[in-house]
Motif scaffolding. Sequence first.
Motif, mmCIF file in Angstrom:
data_model
loop_
_atom_site.group_PDB
_atom_site.id
_atom_site.type_symbol
_atom_site.label_atom_id
_atom_site.label_comp_id
_atom_site.label_asym_id
_atom_site.label_seq_id
_atom_site.Cartn_x
_atom_site.Cartn_y
_atom_site.Cartn_z
ATOM 1 N N ILE A 411 0.920 -1.210 -0.101
ATOM 2 C CA ILE A 411 0.311 -0.039 0.135
ATOM 3 C C ILE A 411 0.993 1.271 0.021
ATOM 4 C CG2 ILE A 411 -1.769 1.416 1.180
ATOM 5 C CD1 ILE A 411 -2.641 -1.451 2.435
ATOM 6 N N PRO A 412 0.877 1.831 -1.142
ATOM 7 C CA PRO A 412 1.764 3.085 -1.218
ATOM 8 C C PRO A 412 1.586 4.128 -0.106
ATOM 9 C CG PRO A 412 0.010 3.352 -2.739
ATOM 10 C CD PRO A 412 -0.141 2.038 -2.276
ATOM 11 N N SER A 413 2.789 4.429 0.558
ATOM 12 C CA SER A 413 2.906 5.545 1.474
ATOM 13 C C SER A 413 2.417 6.698 1.288
ATOM 14 C CB SER A 413 4.072 5.756 2.241
ATOM 15 O OG SER A 413 4.878 6.154 1.123
ATOM 16 N N THR A 414 2.418 7.135 -0.121
ATOM 17 C CA THR A 414 1.782 8.249 -0.471
ATOM 18 C C THR A 414 0.166 8.670 -0.398
ATOM 19 O OG1 THR A 414 1.537 7.325 -2.833
ATOM 20 C CG2 THR A 414 3.737 8.644 -2.415
ATOM 21 N N PRO A 436 1.276 1.199 6.096
ATOM 22 C CA PRO A 436 2.092 2.443 5.847
ATOM 23 C C PRO A 436 1.971 3.296 7.135
ATOM 24 C CG PRO A 436 0.970 2.210 3.733
ATOM 25 C CD PRO A 436 0.295 1.237 4.895
ATOM 26 N N PRO A 437 2.866 3.756 8.051
ATOM 27 C CA PRO A 437 2.701 4.853 9.218
ATOM 28 C C PRO A 437 2.249 6.081 8.609
ATOM 29 C CG PRO A 437 4.894 3.721 9.254
ATOM 30 C CD PRO A 437 4.284 3.200 7.790
ATOM 31 N N HIS A 456 1.451 -7.624 7.161
ATOM 32 C CA HIS A 456 2.172 -8.166 8.434
ATOM 33 C C HIS A 456 2.921 -6.864 9.116
ATOM 34 C CE1 HIS A 456 6.140 -7.262 6.425
ATOM 35 N NE2 HIS A 456 5.951 -7.728 5.164
ATOM 36 N N GLY A 457 3.549 -7.183 10.302
ATOM 37 C CA GLY A 457 4.079 -6.324 11.078
ATOM 38 C C GLY A 457 3.300 -5.885 12.176
ATOM 39 N N ASN A 458 3.398 -4.528 12.912
ATOM 40 C CA ASN A 458 2.725 -4.134 13.870
ATOM 41 C C ASN A 458 1.703 -3.139 13.491
ATOM 42 O OD1 ASN A 458 4.218 -5.728 15.420
ATOM 43 N ND2 ASN A 458 5.402 -3.872 16.133
ATOM 44 N N ILE A 459 0.623 -2.617 14.139
ATOM 45 C CA ILE A 459 -0.150 -1.727 13.969
ATOM 46 C C ILE A 459 0.601 -0.354 13.858
ATOM 47 C CG2 ILE A 459 -2.412 -0.470 14.339
ATOM 48 C CD1 ILE A 459 -3.504 -3.260 15.327
ATOM 49 N N PRO A 460 0.826 0.601 12.982
ATOM 50 C CA PRO A 460 1.057 1.886 13.356
ATOM 51 C C PRO A 460 0.552 2.733 14.398
ATOM 52 C CG PRO A 460 0.873 1.616 11.146
ATOM 53 C CD PRO A 460 0.055 0.652 11.616
ATOM 54 N N GLY A 462 0.682 5.526 14.812
ATOM 55 C CA GLY A 462 0.338 6.846 14.132
ATOM 56 C C GLY A 462 -1.248 6.988 14.055
ATOM 57 N N LEU A 463 -1.631 5.736 13.852
ATOM 58 C CA LEU A 463 -3.191 5.702 13.285
ATOM 59 C C LEU A 463 -3.877 6.294 14.606
ATOM 60 C CD1 LEU A 463 -3.925 2.200 11.989
ATOM 61 C CD2 LEU A 463 -3.601 4.373 10.752
ATOM 62 N N GLY A 464 -3.310 6.584 15.743
ATOM 63 C CA GLY A 464 -3.827 7.258 16.923
ATOM 64 C C GLY A 464 -4.133 8.710 16.546
ATOM 65 N N ASN A 465 -3.821 9.167 15.536
ATOM 66 C CA ASN A 465 -4.053 10.624 15.280
ATOM 67 C C ASN A 465 -5.358 10.722 14.244
ATOM 68 O OD1 ASN A 465 -1.690 11.681 16.211
ATOM 69 N ND2 ASN A 465 -0.406 10.861 14.139
ATOM 70 N N CYS A 466 -6.014 9.622 13.828
ATOM 71 C CA CYS A 466 -6.968 9.337 13.185
ATOM 72 C C CYS A 466 -8.219 9.362 13.927
ATOM 73 C CB CYS A 466 -7.002 8.171 12.242
ATOM 74 S SG CYS A 466 -5.727 8.132 11.094
ATOM 75 N N GLN A 467 -8.633 10.396 14.780
ATOM 76 C CA GLN A 467 -9.536 10.526 15.900
ATOM 77 C C GLN A 467 -10.974 10.493 15.247
ATOM 78 O OE1 GLN A 467 -8.520 12.922 19.165
ATOM 79 N NE2 GLN A 467 -6.402 12.439 19.053
ATOM 80 N N ARG A 468 -11.268 10.469 13.900
ATOM 81 C CA ARG A 468 -12.595 10.509 13.325
ATOM 82 C C ARG A 468 -12.894 9.257 12.893
ATOM 83 N NH1 ARG A 468 -13.324 16.232 9.959
ATOM 84 N NH2 ARG A 468 -12.745 17.707 11.564
ATOM 85 N N LEU A 469 -12.138 8.217 13.119
ATOM 86 C CA LEU A 469 -12.298 6.816 12.712
ATOM 87 C C LEU A 469 -13.656 6.204 13.396
ATOM 88 C CD1 LEU A 469 -8.833 4.834 12.270
ATOM 89 C CD2 LEU A 469 -10.749 5.245 10.623
#
Length: 1021
Positions: A411-414, A436-437, A456-460, A462-469
């Motif tokens: 998934i592109p980071s862009t 992508p973080p 794979h890997g961890n949950i970033p 930084g998704l904590g910034n998405c407070q409207r989810l």
Amino acid sequence: MSSMQSFSSLPIHAIAFLLCIFLLTSASNGNDTDQLALLKFKANINQDPLGVLNSWNDTTHFCQWHGVSCGSRHQRVTALDLRSLKLSGSISSFIGNLSFLRELRLQNNSFGGEIPPQIVNLRRLEILALHNNSIAGKIPANISRCTNLISFRVHYNLLEGGIPMELGVLLKIQYLSLAHNRFVGTIPPSLGNATSLQIFYAYENTLSGDVPATLCQLKNLSILALSDNHLSGNFPPCIFNVSSLMTLDVGANLVHGSLSSELGISLPNLQFFSISLNQFTGFFPASLSNASNLQVFEIDDNKIVGKVPSFEKLYMINWLTMNSNHLGTGEADDDMTFLSSLANGTNLEYLDLGFNNFGGKLPEQISNFSRKLSVLVLDENQIFGNIPPGIENLANLKRFSAWHNKLSGVIPSTIGRLQSLEILYLTRNNFSGSIPPSLGNLTIIDVLGLGQNYLHGNIPVGLGNCQRLSVLDLSGNNLSGTIPPQIIGLSSFKYTLLDFSFNHFTGVLPMEVGSLKNLQNLDVSNNMLSGEIPSSLGSCTSLEELLMEGNAFQGRLPSSLGLLQGLQKLDLSRNNLSGQIPEALAGLRSLEILNLSYNNFEGAVPMKGVFTNASATSVVGNGNLCGGIPQFHLPKCPTFNKPKKRLSLQMKIIISVISVLLGLILVLTYLFLSQLRKKRREIESNSDGNALLMVSYQSLRNATNGFSSANLIGTGSFGSVYKGILGEEGMVIAVKVLNLMHQGASRSFIAECEALKNIRHRNLLKLITACSSVDYHGNDFKALIYEFMPNGSLEEWLHPNLGLNEATKSLNLLQRLDIAIHVASALEYLHHYCESTIVHCDLKPSNILLDNEMIGHVGDFGLAKIFLEGTLQPSTNQSISTGVKGTIGYTPPEYGMGSEVSTYGDIYSYGILLLEMFTGKKPTDSMFGENLNLPNFVKRSLPEQVAQSIDPILLQENKVTNSTQSNWRSIRNNEILECFTSIFEIGIACSVEMPSMRMNISHVATQLSSARKKLFGMQIR
């Protein structure tokens, strides 16, 4: 002399004077009529918040009143314009006395009542604008008397009844708007006679019947809008030849027909075209590429097929939706060429191509789409390739959805630069890599769906910034690590759905989850989470579904779960929970499904609420529970009587002495039994090297009535299976007696004991105990004792032996799908969640047994291989054989070429089993030979002819067909066919010849559960 003679003798100037006096008198009388009519009109106004009618008084001439216009010659009222003045009341019948009136504009007010029938007296009336009010009743039938009417607009009112056929007599009518009312009946064919008609709005009514072909006579027609009615029948093809049309909208009806192949040529002025939500068939018109003025094109929810042409000339296109048709070929050809051509549409804002058959590679040119693009939907197609990094150019993109395709790569980071993005839904693709973080930069995103990929890997964090989810779906991946508190830890989060299921998450469920007051669905099932269930969940008062099965949660259930009064489904099965079941769960009135199975709960089962419904509640696999309703088949709870009085001193001494003596006896007994067990273990160790829990030969003989043929329920390669009733408790068991004369039977006995002694899963056949002894003739005797399965094997249900006069057995679609999920869940447990990997080696229908609730249990581990943790080698107590393991038809091809046993072999067998379950055909069917096997047979029918591969019993049950002309509900038909297609694709992916290319069993379980949820509305784990 006579009066005539007297009049004729008057001078000419006197005659002229008298004539003026007569005309002035007549005009004065007409003026009085108009003034009186206006005052009557004012009297019917009950609210005038702007005070516009205050000027209607005797101090000024009525021609000076607000909104009144008069003719200069006769001072008669010619126009009454009171639009958008917040007036309310009704229209006075005296309006019919304004005989010189040409324009009546009362739109955008709050007029009620009816259209007064006296309005037909206004023979000079040209414009009648009553739209955006609350006028009820019917259109006066004799409206045709207003022969000069040019514009008649009554849209957005409460008018009812039929459209008067007399409207067709209005030969001067140009603008007719009847939209958003309550009109019923048909569109009068007589409207075809109103040859001056240019604009006809009748959308959002309850009109029925055909679209009249007489409308094709309206050669000046530029707008025809009939959407959101109940129109049906064949759409007149001649309308596609009305070259003056700029807008054609018949969306949301029941109309059928086909699109003209010359559509883009015969309608050169076309700007707006919509046939959405109808039943149009046929091919997509290639000529549409010539419609250079087209701005809106909607053909959603029809049955249009074929290839979509280039849109390079559609410079003005703004809105393009083709969702839910049969467009595209599904192949890697030029299906997506037209998508590249849309880069020329610099005004494109909305593009929806979902639920079609588009194949091919996603073109990089989507990065060059209009910067105005806000919606891009590609759901449910067969598009492959990568998302181009240049997607960041679509700066105004609000929704990007490509659910259920074959997209791959990372998934592109862009994407994290799309600051306007509100929905990103990429579930059910083949994406790999990590999340992508940069997605944490999408601060206004509302829906994030990345489930059922290979991430794979961890949950970033930084998704904590998405407070409207509100929706976060990460299910069905290979994600690991802990669930960060930062992404669920603030009360400002708007989550309604959180899905972390079918991953490899570890650690605890953060206490911060309790801050999510809006959360409705929480799914953390089938991970490796541990610790206690947080009591803070009781604060999630909006929860409707809480799914936590298949983890390692431990400890007691928090009583705070009793606060979740809206909870409908709670699944805590397959954990290590303990303690008593809280009575608070019985108080959850909305709870419809409760699964507490396979834990360590103890004590009494509540007798209220959901616990009174055995079909909705499961408590199996908790050995220390008691009580409950009889259907749970649990032992009665012990009762304790409180002593009525204290014991005397003498009695206390006697009890103490007896206790000491009993203690000495118990110690001696323990020492004796320990010595006895030690000797028995030595004997057993010398015989076969395995420690087995034993029962006696005699007890099994008694349980099976001397191994009577009447109790025989099956035979296999290593022995026979008998039904028995063991001991005084009357436990119903299945006894597998091994034929020790058969080569390998002893090894089968050892393998099955080793495989089953330390594993526990609701979909594995439970081994109760074993017997290794001698019979009454001194011969060796070995038997395995299992939990009895009253519904027999899957083999008996798929291929019933009607020759034995059995009642016809049949499994419906839901039952088969559930059993397939049960078996996949069992394999997933054996392959991934046991201490050592276990390979079954003989998966087939006769080894899938069904309990009284039709839950599938995998049995017969006589050929199983146990692999030591962290190795690919079987455990040392098992021999390695290069011979073919399993049963012909279900054995993977690599075993026949000498390859060693692996989990890939089980997946192959599962794929064959899955195809057999839904085709009804055995892999050894006589129709299969060298050039055709079961997977190839199914594969050649996908997707268009999928019904040819489906078990006829299921076809009859679900009434599915490939015919697009079926009278059965086409939407449900398509859903079922899509479900079968998905199942067959999974079976084929599991049974490919190359082992490493076979589908992961965890992914299998996830996809089958999703197919079930989509079709039946409830997911099973």
